[in-house]
Design an enzyme around this catalytic site. Structure first.
Site, mmCIF file in Angstrom:
data_model
loop_
_atom_site.group_PDB
_atom_site.id
_atom_site.type_symbol
_atom_site.label_atom_id
_atom_site.label_comp_id
_atom_site.label_asym_id
_atom_site.label_seq_id
_atom_site.Cartn_x
_atom_site.Cartn_y
_atom_site.Cartn_z
ATOM 1 C CG HIS A 1 -11.141 -19.065 -4.728
ATOM 2 N ND1 HIS A 1 -10.267 -18.054 -4.393
ATOM 3 C CD2 HIS A 1 -12.218 -18.442 -5.267
ATOM 4 C CE1 HIS A 1 -10.792 -16.881 -4.721
ATOM 5 N NE2 HIS A 1 -11.989 -17.086 -5.250
ATOM 6 C CG ASP B 1 -12.234 -12.974 -4.657
ATOM 7 O OD1 ASP B 1 -12.499 -14.185 -4.727
ATOM 8 O OD2 ASP B 1 -11.709 -12.342 -5.589
ATOM 9 C CG ASP C 1 -6.458 -19.168 -4.798
ATOM 10 O OD1 ASP C 1 -7.672 -19.462 -4.694
ATOM 11 O OD2 ASP C 1 -5.940 -18.838 -5.882
ATOM 12 C CG ASP D 1 -15.353 -16.732 -6.006
ATOM 13 O OD1 ASP D 1 -15.003 -15.789 -5.283
ATOM 14 O OD2 ASP D 1 -14.615 -17.221 -6.891
ATOM 15 C CG HIS E 1 -8.811 -9.295 -7.586
ATOM 16 N ND1 HIS E 1 -8.644 -9.788 -8.854
ATOM 17 C CD2 HIS E 1 -9.459 -10.275 -6.898
ATOM 18 C CE1 HIS E 1 -9.183 -10.990 -8.940
ATOM 19 N NE2 HIS E 1 -9.690 -11.303 -7.756
ATOM 20 C CD GLU F 1 -11.118 -17.952 -8.886
ATOM 21 O OE1 GLU F 1 -11.948 -17.612 -9.725
ATOM 22 O OE2 GLU F 1 -10.378 -17.125 -8.304
ATOM 23 C CD GLU F 2 -8.483 -14.692 -6.925
ATOM 24 O OE1 GLU F 2 -8.503 -14.315 -8.116
ATOM 25 O OE2 GLU F 2 -9.329 -14.348 -6.086
HETATM 26 N N1 BES Z 1 -14.391 -13.974 -7.232
HETATM 27 C C1 BES Z 1 -13.735 -13.700 -8.456
HETATM 28 C C2 BES Z 1 -14.649 -13.805 -9.662
HETATM 29 C C3 BES Z 1 -15.561 -12.628 -9.828
HETATM 30 C C4 BES Z 1 -15.036 -11.373 -9.999
HETATM 31 C C5 BES Z 1 -16.893 -12.806 -9.824
HETATM 32 C C6 BES Z 1 -15.857 -10.296 -10.151
HETATM 33 C C7 BES Z 1 -17.728 -11.729 -9.980
HETATM 34 C C8 BES Z 1 -17.218 -10.465 -10.139
HETATM 35 C C9 BES Z 1 -12.612 -14.687 -8.644
HETATM 36 O O1 BES Z 1 -11.944 -15.031 -7.474
HETATM 37 C C10 BES Z 1 -11.582 -14.076 -9.554
HETATM 38 O O2 BES Z 1 -11.128 -12.995 -9.309
HETATM 39 N N2 BES Z 1 -11.241 -14.759 -10.597
HETATM 40 C C11 BES Z 1 -10.212 -14.363 -11.478
HETATM 41 C C12 BES Z 1 -9.970 -15.534 -12.366
HETATM 42 C C13 BES Z 1 -8.826 -15.383 -13.298
HETATM 43 C C14 BES Z 1 -7.534 -15.216 -12.551
HETATM 44 C C15 BES Z 1 -8.760 -16.550 -14.229
HETATM 45 C C16 BES Z 1 -10.613 -13.141 -12.265
HETATM 46 O O3 BES Z 1 -11.783 -12.984 -12.623
HETATM 47 O O4 BES Z 1 -9.754 -12.301 -12.518
HETATM 48 ZN ZN ZN Z 2 -12.963 -15.392 -5.966
#
Ligand code: BES
Ligand code: ZN
Length: 457
Positions: free
Chosen positions: A88, A121, A90, A182, A429, A155-156
Protein backbone atom coordinates in the site's frame (compact mmCIF):
# COMPACT_ATOMS: atom_id res chain seq x y z
CA UNK A 1 21.51 -18.58 -8.42
CA UNK A 2 24.63 -16.52 -8.08
CA UNK A 3 23.80 -15.03 -4.68
CA UNK A 4 27.13 -13.23 -4.17
CA UNK A 5 26.53 -11.42 -7.46
CA UNK A 6 23.03 -10.37 -6.37
CA UNK A 7 24.24 -9.28 -2.97
CA UNK A 8 27.11 -7.25 -4.42
CA UNK A 9 24.76 -5.64 -6.93
CA UNK A 10 22.34 -4.50 -4.23
CA UNK A 11 25.19 -3.32 -2.00
CA UNK A 12 26.67 -1.27 -4.81
CA UNK A 13 23.41 0.56 -5.35
CA UNK A 14 22.48 1.42 -1.79
CA UNK A 15 22.58 5.19 -2.17
CA UNK A 16 20.74 5.12 -5.45
CA UNK A 17 17.95 2.90 -4.06
CA UNK A 18 17.43 5.08 -0.99
CA UNK A 19 17.39 8.19 -3.12
CA UNK A 20 14.73 6.73 -5.39
CA UNK A 21 12.69 5.64 -2.39
CA UNK A 22 12.93 9.27 -1.29
CA UNK A 23 10.91 10.30 -4.34
CA UNK A 24 7.80 8.48 -3.15
CA UNK A 25 8.41 9.30 0.52
CA UNK A 26 8.12 12.99 -0.40
CA UNK A 27 4.55 12.55 -1.59
CA UNK A 28 1.97 13.30 1.10
CA UNK A 29 -0.29 10.32 0.45
CA UNK A 30 -2.36 10.46 3.63
CA UNK A 31 -5.48 8.48 2.79
CA UNK A 32 -7.42 9.66 5.84
CA UNK A 33 -7.11 13.30 4.73
CA UNK A 34 -9.67 14.27 2.06
CA UNK A 35 -7.56 17.31 1.08
CA UNK A 36 -4.76 14.97 -0.10
CA UNK A 37 -6.64 13.45 -3.06
CA UNK A 38 -4.18 14.98 -5.52
CA UNK A 39 -1.24 13.54 -3.63
CA UNK A 40 -2.81 10.09 -3.70
CA UNK A 41 -3.07 10.21 -7.48
CA UNK A 42 0.45 11.62 -7.80
CA UNK A 43 1.80 8.82 -5.63
CA UNK A 44 0.00 6.14 -7.64
CA UNK A 45 1.29 7.64 -10.89
CA UNK A 46 4.83 7.92 -9.60
CA UNK A 47 4.86 4.29 -8.51
CA UNK A 48 3.40 3.25 -11.86
CA UNK A 49 6.23 5.13 -13.58
CA UNK A 50 8.82 3.39 -11.42
CA UNK A 51 7.28 0.02 -12.18
CA UNK A 52 7.49 0.64 -15.91
CA UNK A 53 11.11 1.77 -15.68
CA UNK A 54 11.93 -1.36 -13.72
CA UNK A 55 10.63 -3.44 -16.63
CA UNK A 56 7.24 -4.38 -15.22
CA UNK A 57 4.66 -4.54 -18.02
CA UNK A 58 0.98 -3.75 -18.48
CA UNK A 59 1.26 -1.11 -15.79
CA UNK A 60 -2.01 0.67 -15.29
CA UNK A 61 -4.07 2.56 -12.78
CA UNK A 62 -7.51 1.30 -11.91
CA UNK A 63 -9.74 4.12 -10.76
CA UNK A 64 -12.03 3.34 -7.87
CA UNK A 65 -14.50 5.49 -5.99
CA UNK A 66 -11.58 6.11 -3.68
CA UNK A 67 -7.88 6.15 -4.49
CA UNK A 68 -6.43 4.49 -7.58
CA UNK A 69 -5.09 0.95 -7.54
CA UNK A 70 -1.81 0.34 -9.35
CA UNK A 71 -1.45 -2.89 -11.31
CA UNK A 72 1.43 -4.31 -13.31
CA UNK A 73 2.74 -7.71 -14.33
CA UNK A 74 5.59 -9.59 -15.92
CA UNK A 75 4.43 -12.93 -17.22
CA UNK A 76 7.24 -14.60 -19.12
CA UNK A 77 8.00 -17.69 -17.08
CA UNK A 78 5.58 -20.09 -18.78
CA UNK A 79 4.17 -22.66 -16.41
CA UNK A 80 6.28 -21.51 -13.48
CA UNK A 81 4.36 -20.22 -10.44
CA UNK A 82 2.70 -16.82 -10.48
CA UNK A 83 3.39 -14.53 -7.55
CA UNK A 84 1.07 -11.66 -6.70
CA UNK A 85 2.71 -8.89 -4.70
CA UNK A 86 0.47 -6.59 -2.66
CA UNK A 87 1.46 -3.39 -0.90
CA UNK A 88 0.00 0.00 0.00
CA UNK A 89 1.18 3.48 -0.90
CA UNK A 90 -1.05 5.36 1.50
CA UNK A 91 0.26 6.47 4.87
CA UNK A 92 -1.13 7.48 8.23
CA UNK A 93 -1.69 11.11 9.20
CA UNK A 94 1.37 12.86 10.66
CA UNK A 95 -0.10 14.60 13.68
CA UNK A 96 1.18 15.61 16.17
CA UNK A 97 3.50 17.36 13.74
CA UNK A 98 5.38 19.18 16.51
CA UNK A 99 6.74 15.83 17.73
CA UNK A 100 8.62 15.18 14.49
CA UNK A 101 12.34 15.86 14.73
CA UNK A 102 12.62 16.14 10.93
CA UNK A 103 9.71 17.01 8.58
CA UNK A 104 7.65 13.88 7.85
CA UNK A 105 7.77 14.27 4.08
CA UNK A 106 11.42 15.23 3.81
CA UNK A 107 13.26 11.91 4.00
CA UNK A 108 16.31 12.35 6.21
CA UNK A 109 19.08 9.94 7.16
CA UNK A 110 19.88 10.21 10.84
CA UNK A 111 22.25 7.76 12.47
CA UNK A 112 21.65 4.42 10.76
CA UNK A 113 18.02 5.15 9.92
CA UNK A 114 15.96 6.84 7.24
CA UNK A 115 13.22 9.05 8.68
CA UNK A 116 9.97 9.79 6.85
CA UNK A 117 6.27 9.00 7.09
CA UNK A 118 5.72 5.75 5.18
CA UNK A 119 9.40 4.73 5.28
CA UNK A 120 8.58 1.42 6.93
CA UNK A 121 4.76 1.35 6.55
CA UNK A 122 4.58 0.64 3.73
CA UNK A 123 6.33 2.59 0.96
CA UNK A 124 9.78 1.29 1.90
CA UNK A 125 8.54 -2.28 1.96
CA UNK A 126 6.60 -1.89 -1.27
CA UNK A 127 9.74 -0.49 -2.87
CA UNK A 128 11.72 -3.58 -1.81
CA UNK A 129 9.68 -5.52 -4.35
CA UNK A 130 10.33 -3.09 -7.19
CA UNK A 131 14.07 -3.12 -6.55
CA UNK A 132 14.16 -6.90 -6.18
CA UNK A 133 12.46 -7.24 -9.54
CA UNK A 134 14.70 -4.71 -11.20
CA UNK A 135 17.87 -6.18 -9.70
CA UNK A 136 16.97 -9.71 -10.72
CA UNK A 137 16.13 -8.65 -14.24
CA UNK A 138 19.28 -6.55 -14.63
CA UNK A 139 21.52 -9.34 -13.40
CA UNK A 140 19.95 -12.52 -14.71
CA UNK A 141 17.80 -11.25 -17.61
CA UNK A 142 14.84 -13.61 -17.33
CA UNK A 143 12.61 -14.05 -14.30
CA UNK A 144 12.06 -17.58 -12.91
CA UNK A 145 8.45 -16.80 -11.88
CA UNK A 146 5.54 -14.86 -13.27
CA UNK A 147 4.87 -11.70 -11.32
CA UNK A 148 1.82 -9.54 -10.73
CA UNK A 149 1.61 -6.42 -8.62
CA UNK A 150 -1.34 -4.72 -6.96
CA UNK A 151 -0.75 -1.63 -4.85
CA UNK A 152 -3.53 0.26 -3.12
CA UNK A 153 -3.95 3.67 -1.53
CA UNK A 154 -6.55 2.89 1.13
CA UNK A 155 -5.06 0.28 3.42
CA UNK A 156 -4.84 2.63 6.36
CA UNK A 157 -8.54 3.43 6.04
CA UNK A 158 -9.74 -0.13 5.74
CA UNK A 159 -9.20 -1.07 2.05
CA UNK A 160 -12.84 -0.35 1.28
CA UNK A 161 -12.43 -0.41 -2.51
CA UNK A 162 -9.83 -3.14 -2.77
CA UNK A 163 -12.13 -5.84 -1.50
CA UNK A 164 -14.72 -5.62 -4.33
CA UNK A 165 -11.86 -5.17 -6.83
CA UNK A 166 -10.20 -8.42 -5.77
CA UNK A 167 -13.51 -10.24 -6.06
CA UNK A 168 -14.37 -8.79 -9.48
CA UNK A 169 -10.82 -9.15 -10.87
CA UNK A 170 -9.96 -12.58 -9.52
CA UNK A 171 -8.91 -13.64 -13.02
CA UNK A 172 -6.52 -10.72 -13.48
CA UNK A 173 -5.03 -11.21 -10.01
CA UNK A 174 -5.04 -14.99 -10.17
CA UNK A 175 -1.82 -16.32 -8.65
CA UNK A 176 -0.28 -19.32 -6.92
CA UNK A 177 0.92 -17.31 -3.99
CA UNK A 178 0.43 -13.78 -2.63
CA UNK A 179 3.44 -12.11 -1.04
CA UNK A 180 3.00 -9.11 1.25
CA UNK A 181 5.74 -7.08 2.93
CA UNK A 182 3.82 -4.96 5.41
CA UNK A 183 4.65 -6.57 8.75
CA UNK A 184 7.57 -6.40 11.15
CA UNK A 185 10.47 -8.64 11.97
CA UNK A 186 10.50 -9.92 15.55
CA UNK A 187 13.57 -7.78 16.19
CA UNK A 188 16.76 -6.52 14.62
CA UNK A 189 18.59 -9.26 12.69
CA UNK A 190 15.74 -11.63 13.44
CA UNK A 191 14.33 -12.76 10.07
CA UNK A 192 10.63 -13.38 10.46
CA UNK A 193 7.63 -14.90 8.79
CA UNK A 194 4.30 -13.78 10.13
CA UNK A 195 1.52 -16.36 9.92
CA UNK A 196 -1.47 -14.39 11.07
CA UNK A 197 -2.92 -10.96 11.70
CA UNK A 198 -5.73 -9.63 13.81
CA UNK A 199 -8.81 -8.17 12.18
CA UNK A 200 -10.42 -4.85 12.86
CA UNK A 201 -13.83 -3.40 13.66
CA UNK A 202 -13.67 0.38 13.89
CA UNK A 203 -16.61 2.42 15.09
CA UNK A 204 -17.48 5.88 16.25
CA UNK A 205 -19.65 6.12 19.33
CA UNK A 206 -21.60 9.34 19.81
CA UNK A 207 -23.64 10.42 22.79
CA UNK A 208 -25.89 13.38 22.14
CA UNK A 209 -28.45 15.27 24.16
CA UNK A 210 -29.87 18.69 23.26
CA UNK A 211 -28.20 18.94 19.87
CA UNK A 212 -26.68 22.26 20.93
CA UNK A 213 -24.44 23.36 23.81
CA UNK A 214 -26.51 24.52 26.79
CA UNK A 215 -25.68 27.14 29.40
CA UNK A 216 -24.49 25.09 32.34
CA UNK A 217 -26.04 27.53 34.77
CA UNK A 218 -29.47 27.56 33.17
CA UNK A 219 -29.54 23.81 32.50
CA UNK A 220 -26.71 22.12 34.42
CA UNK A 221 -28.00 19.55 36.91
CA UNK A 222 -31.37 19.27 35.20
CA UNK A 223 -30.28 17.55 31.96
CA UNK A 224 -27.87 14.68 31.34
CA UNK A 225 -24.33 15.57 30.28
CA UNK A 226 -23.22 13.59 27.16
CA UNK A 227 -19.54 13.69 28.18
CA UNK A 228 -20.38 12.09 31.52
CA UNK A 229 -22.41 9.38 29.83
CA UNK A 230 -19.67 8.64 27.31
CA UNK A 231 -17.06 8.40 30.07
CA UNK A 232 -19.36 6.11 32.02
CA UNK A 233 -19.98 3.82 29.04
CA UNK A 234 -16.26 3.62 28.27
CA UNK A 235 -15.45 2.79 31.87
CA UNK A 236 -17.84 -0.16 31.70
CA UNK A 237 -16.40 -1.73 28.54
CA UNK A 238 -13.71 -3.69 30.44
CA UNK A 239 -13.86 -5.65 33.67
CA UNK A 240 -11.17 -5.89 36.34
CA UNK A 241 -9.46 -8.71 34.44
CA UNK A 242 -9.08 -6.39 31.42
CA UNK A 243 -11.60 -8.49 29.55
CA UNK A 244 -14.10 -6.85 27.22
CA UNK A 245 -17.56 -6.86 28.79
CA UNK A 246 -19.61 -6.81 25.57
CA UNK A 247 -21.76 -9.96 25.87
CA UNK A 248 -20.75 -12.77 23.45
CA UNK A 249 -17.63 -10.80 22.42
CA UNK A 250 -15.44 -13.89 22.88
CA UNK A 251 -17.93 -16.49 21.62
CA UNK A 252 -16.29 -17.13 18.25
CA UNK A 253 -12.66 -16.88 19.32
CA UNK A 254 -10.82 -19.92 18.04
CA UNK A 255 -9.16 -22.01 20.71
CA UNK A 256 -5.41 -21.83 20.45
CA UNK A 257 -3.78 -25.18 21.13
CA UNK A 258 -1.42 -25.80 24.01
CA UNK A 259 1.25 -26.56 21.47
CA UNK A 260 0.87 -23.21 19.71
CA UNK A 261 0.88 -21.35 23.01
CA UNK A 262 4.03 -23.29 23.84
CA UNK A 263 5.67 -22.13 20.63
CA UNK A 264 4.73 -18.53 21.36
CA UNK A 265 6.17 -18.93 24.86
CA UNK A 266 9.44 -20.25 23.41
CA UNK A 267 10.07 -17.08 21.39
CA UNK A 268 12.65 -14.85 23.00
CA UNK A 269 10.77 -12.29 25.11
CA UNK A 270 11.55 -10.05 28.04
CA UNK A 271 9.41 -7.35 29.62
CA UNK A 272 12.45 -5.06 29.45
CA UNK A 273 12.69 -5.33 25.67
CA UNK A 274 8.92 -4.94 25.32
CA UNK A 275 9.00 -1.81 27.47
CA UNK A 276 11.94 -0.47 25.47
CA UNK A 277 10.10 -1.04 22.19
CA UNK A 278 6.84 0.44 23.42
CA UNK A 279 8.06 3.07 25.82
CA UNK A 280 5.19 2.05 28.13
CA UNK A 281 5.39 2.19 31.91
CA UNK A 282 4.47 -1.44 32.53
CA UNK A 283 3.02 -4.42 30.68
CA UNK A 284 -0.74 -4.62 31.05
CA UNK A 285 -3.59 -6.68 29.67
CA UNK A 286 -6.02 -9.52 29.92
CA UNK A 287 -5.54 -11.71 32.95
CA UNK A 288 -4.14 -15.15 32.22
CA UNK A 289 -2.25 -14.30 29.04
CA UNK A 290 1.32 -13.35 28.23
CA UNK A 291 2.19 -10.15 26.38
CA UNK A 292 2.56 -11.89 23.01
CA UNK A 293 -0.69 -13.77 23.57
CA UNK A 294 -2.46 -10.53 24.44
CA UNK A 295 -1.16 -9.05 21.18
CA UNK A 296 -1.64 -11.99 18.89
CA UNK A 297 -4.35 -14.40 19.98
CA UNK A 298 -6.72 -12.25 22.04
CA UNK A 299 -9.20 -9.68 20.77
CA UNK A 300 -9.17 -6.17 22.22
CA UNK A 301 -11.24 -3.02 22.48
CA UNK A 302 -9.43 0.32 22.56
CA UNK A 303 -10.56 3.92 22.61
CA UNK A 304 -8.40 5.74 20.06
CA UNK A 305 -9.63 9.18 20.90
CA UNK A 306 -12.38 10.96 22.77
CA UNK A 307 -13.69 14.45 22.33
CA UNK A 308 -16.63 16.57 23.23
CA UNK A 309 -17.51 19.92 24.69
CA UNK A 310 -15.15 22.77 25.35
CA UNK A 311 -11.42 22.05 25.06
CA UNK A 312 -10.12 25.49 24.09
CA UNK A 313 -8.17 27.88 26.23
CA UNK A 314 -9.67 29.30 29.36
CA UNK A 315 -13.04 28.22 30.69
CA UNK A 316 -16.48 28.04 29.17
CA UNK A 317 -19.59 27.01 31.04
CA UNK A 318 -21.64 24.57 28.98
CA UNK A 319 -23.36 21.24 28.95
CA UNK A 320 -21.84 19.88 25.75
CA UNK A 321 -24.20 19.03 22.89
CA UNK A 322 -22.43 15.76 22.30
CA UNK A 323 -19.42 13.57 22.99
CA UNK A 324 -17.69 11.14 20.68
CA UNK A 325 -15.24 8.28 21.02
CA UNK A 326 -13.38 6.50 18.22
CA UNK A 327 -13.13 2.86 19.14
CA UNK A 328 -11.23 0.03 17.47
CA UNK A 329 -11.63 -3.62 18.23
CA UNK A 330 -8.88 -6.00 17.12
CA UNK A 331 -10.29 -9.37 16.24
CA UNK A 332 -8.81 -12.85 16.15
CA UNK A 333 -9.74 -15.92 14.11
CA UNK A 334 -12.83 -16.78 13.81
CA UNK A 335 -14.44 -13.52 14.85
CA UNK A 336 -16.25 -11.49 12.20
CA UNK A 337 -16.26 -7.71 12.22
CA UNK A 338 -19.94 -7.28 11.29
CA UNK A 339 -21.09 -9.49 14.16
CA UNK A 340 -18.78 -7.76 16.64
CA UNK A 341 -20.11 -4.34 15.65
CA UNK A 342 -23.67 -5.56 16.13
CA UNK A 343 -22.83 -6.96 19.57
CA UNK A 344 -21.15 -3.71 20.52
CA UNK A 345 -24.08 -1.59 19.43
CA UNK A 346 -26.64 -3.75 21.22
CA UNK A 347 -24.57 -3.58 24.38
CA UNK A 348 -24.06 0.19 24.49
CA UNK A 349 -27.71 0.85 23.68
CA UNK A 350 -28.55 -1.37 26.59
CA UNK A 351 -26.24 0.25 29.12
CA UNK A 352 -26.86 3.83 28.00
CA UNK A 353 -29.37 5.79 30.10
CA UNK A 354 -32.67 6.86 28.47
CA UNK A 355 -31.74 10.51 29.06
CA UNK A 356 -29.49 10.75 25.96
CA UNK A 357 -29.29 9.54 22.36
CA UNK A 358 -26.51 7.09 21.54
CA UNK A 359 -25.35 6.25 18.02
CA UNK A 360 -22.80 3.78 16.71
CA UNK A 361 -21.34 4.45 13.28
CA UNK A 362 -19.23 1.88 11.48
CA UNK A 363 -15.96 3.33 10.17
CA UNK A 364 -14.12 0.40 8.64
CA UNK A 365 -13.33 -3.21 9.18
CA UNK A 366 -11.12 -6.09 8.18
CA UNK A 367 -11.23 -9.76 9.02
CA UNK A 368 -8.57 -11.64 10.98
CA UNK A 369 -6.48 -14.08 8.98
CA UNK A 370 -4.21 -17.05 9.48
CA UNK A 371 -1.82 -18.09 6.74
CA UNK A 372 -0.50 -21.62 6.23
CA UNK A 373 2.92 -22.34 7.72
CA UNK A 374 3.53 -25.63 5.96
CA UNK A 375 2.94 -24.46 2.38
CA UNK A 376 5.89 -24.89 -0.04
CA UNK A 377 5.83 -21.13 -0.73
CA UNK A 378 6.34 -20.47 2.97
CA UNK A 379 9.25 -22.90 2.97
CA UNK A 380 10.70 -21.04 -0.02
CA UNK A 381 10.41 -17.75 1.86
CA UNK A 382 11.96 -19.32 4.92
CA UNK A 383 14.90 -20.64 2.84
CA UNK A 384 15.36 -17.24 1.21
CA UNK A 385 15.47 -15.51 4.61
CA UNK A 386 17.92 -18.09 5.88
CA UNK A 387 20.27 -17.53 2.95
CA UNK A 388 20.25 -13.75 3.28
CA UNK A 389 20.18 -13.35 7.07
CA UNK A 390 22.25 -16.43 7.86
CA UNK A 391 19.69 -17.84 10.28
CA UNK A 392 16.33 -19.56 10.28
CA UNK A 393 13.33 -17.22 10.55
CA UNK A 394 11.11 -16.82 13.57
CA UNK A 395 7.46 -17.65 13.00
CA UNK A 396 5.25 -15.12 14.72
CA UNK A 397 1.76 -13.64 14.68
CA UNK A 398 1.10 -9.91 14.61
CA UNK A 399 -1.43 -7.81 16.43
CA UNK A 400 -1.89 -5.37 13.53
CA UNK A 401 -4.24 -5.77 10.59
CA UNK A 402 -4.05 -5.91 6.83
CA UNK A 403 -7.74 -5.90 5.98
CA UNK A 404 -7.66 -7.85 2.72
CA UNK A 405 -5.45 -10.81 3.55
CA UNK A 406 -8.42 -13.07 4.05
CA UNK A 407 -10.05 -11.79 0.84
CA UNK A 408 -6.91 -12.63 -1.15
CA UNK A 409 -6.83 -16.12 0.32
CA UNK A 410 -10.49 -16.75 -0.35
CA UNK A 411 -11.02 -15.04 -3.70
CA UNK A 412 -7.79 -16.28 -5.30
CA UNK A 413 -7.62 -19.54 -3.41
CA UNK A 414 -3.92 -18.85 -2.85
CA UNK A 415 -1.82 -18.74 0.30
CA UNK A 416 -0.56 -15.40 1.54
CA UNK A 417 3.04 -15.16 2.71
CA UNK A 418 3.63 -12.27 5.11
CA UNK A 419 7.28 -11.48 4.57
CA UNK A 420 7.89 -8.25 6.42
CA UNK A 421 11.09 -6.30 6.95
CA UNK A 422 9.95 -3.58 9.35
CA UNK A 423 10.83 -3.39 13.02
CA UNK A 424 8.45 -3.02 15.96
CA UNK A 425 10.18 0.17 17.13
CA UNK A 426 10.24 2.05 13.83
CA UNK A 427 7.37 4.29 14.95
CA UNK A 428 4.88 3.31 12.30
CA UNK A 429 1.69 5.42 12.71
CA UNK A 430 3.64 7.67 15.11
CA UNK A 431 5.90 10.72 14.84
CA UNK A 432 9.46 10.03 13.60
CA UNK A 433 8.66 6.91 11.61
CA UNK A 434 11.87 5.44 10.25
CA UNK A 435 13.38 2.56 8.35
CA UNK A 436 16.48 0.56 9.10
CA UNK A 437 18.23 0.53 5.70
CA UNK A 438 20.13 -2.71 6.28
CA UNK A 439 16.87 -4.62 6.56
CA UNK A 440 15.59 -2.77 3.51
CA UNK A 441 18.58 -3.99 1.47
CA UNK A 442 18.35 -7.47 2.96
CA UNK A 443 14.67 -7.40 2.04
CA UNK A 444 15.52 -6.70 -1.59
CA UNK A 445 17.95 -9.61 -1.60
CA UNK A 446 15.46 -11.93 0.12
CA UNK A 447 12.70 -11.20 -2.37
CA UNK A 448 15.05 -11.79 -5.31
CA UNK A 449 16.19 -15.09 -3.80
CA UNK A 450 12.55 -15.98 -3.19
CA UNK A 451 11.78 -15.75 -6.93
CA UNK A 452 14.51 -18.24 -7.57
CA UNK A 453 13.34 -20.64 -4.84
CA UNK A 454 9.74 -20.44 -6.00
CA UNK A 455 10.77 -20.92 -9.61
CA UNK A 456 12.38 -24.23 -8.72
CA UNK A 457 9.13 -25.69 -7.45
N1 BES B 1 1.46 -2.37 8.31
C1 BES B 1 0.30 -2.30 9.12
C2 BES B 1 -0.15 -3.65 9.65
C3 BES B 1 0.68 -4.16 10.79
C4 BES B 1 0.77 -3.43 11.95
C5 BES B 1 1.32 -5.33 10.67
C6 BES B 1 1.52 -3.89 12.99
C7 BES B 1 2.08 -5.80 11.72
C8 BES B 1 2.19 -5.08 12.88
C9 BES B 1 -0.83 -1.72 8.31
O1 BES B 1 -0.45 -0.72 7.42
C10 BES B 1 -1.82 -1.09 9.26
O2 BES B 1 -1.45 -0.29 10.07
N2 BES B 1 -3.05 -1.47 9.16
C11 BES B 1 -4.10 -0.89 9.90
C12 BES B 1 -5.36 -1.42 9.30
C13 BES B 1 -6.61 -0.84 9.85
C14 BES B 1 -6.67 0.64 9.59
C15 BES B 1 -7.80 -1.54 9.28
C16 BES B 1 -3.99 -1.23 11.36
O3 BES B 1 -3.57 -2.34 11.71
O4 BES B 1 -4.31 -0.39 12.19
ZN1 ZN C 1 1.08 -1.00 6.41
Amino acid sequence: MDYPKLSAHVDSRKDEFLKELGTILRIQSISADPSKKGEMVRCAETIAGMMSSAGIENVRLFQTEGNPLVYGDHIHAGDKPTVLVYGHYDVQPVDPLSEWVTPPFEPTVKGADLYARGSTDDKGQLFIHLKAFESFRTLFKSLPVNLKYIFEGEEEIGSVHLEPFIRSHAELLNADVVVISDTSMYGRDMPTICYGLRGMAYIELTVENAGIDLHSGSFGGAVENPVHVLADIISKLHDKYARVTVPHFYDDVLDVSKQERGEIARLPYTDEEFLRQSGAVAPYGEYGYTTNERLWIRPTLDVNGIYGGFTGEGAKTIIPAKATAKISMRLVPNQRSSKIIELFETHVQQIAPPTVKVAVKKMHSGEPALTPIDHPAVRAASDALELVFGKKPYFILEGGSIPEVLTFQQALDAPVVLLGFGLPDENSHAPNEHLYPRHFFDGIKTVAVLYEKLGRR
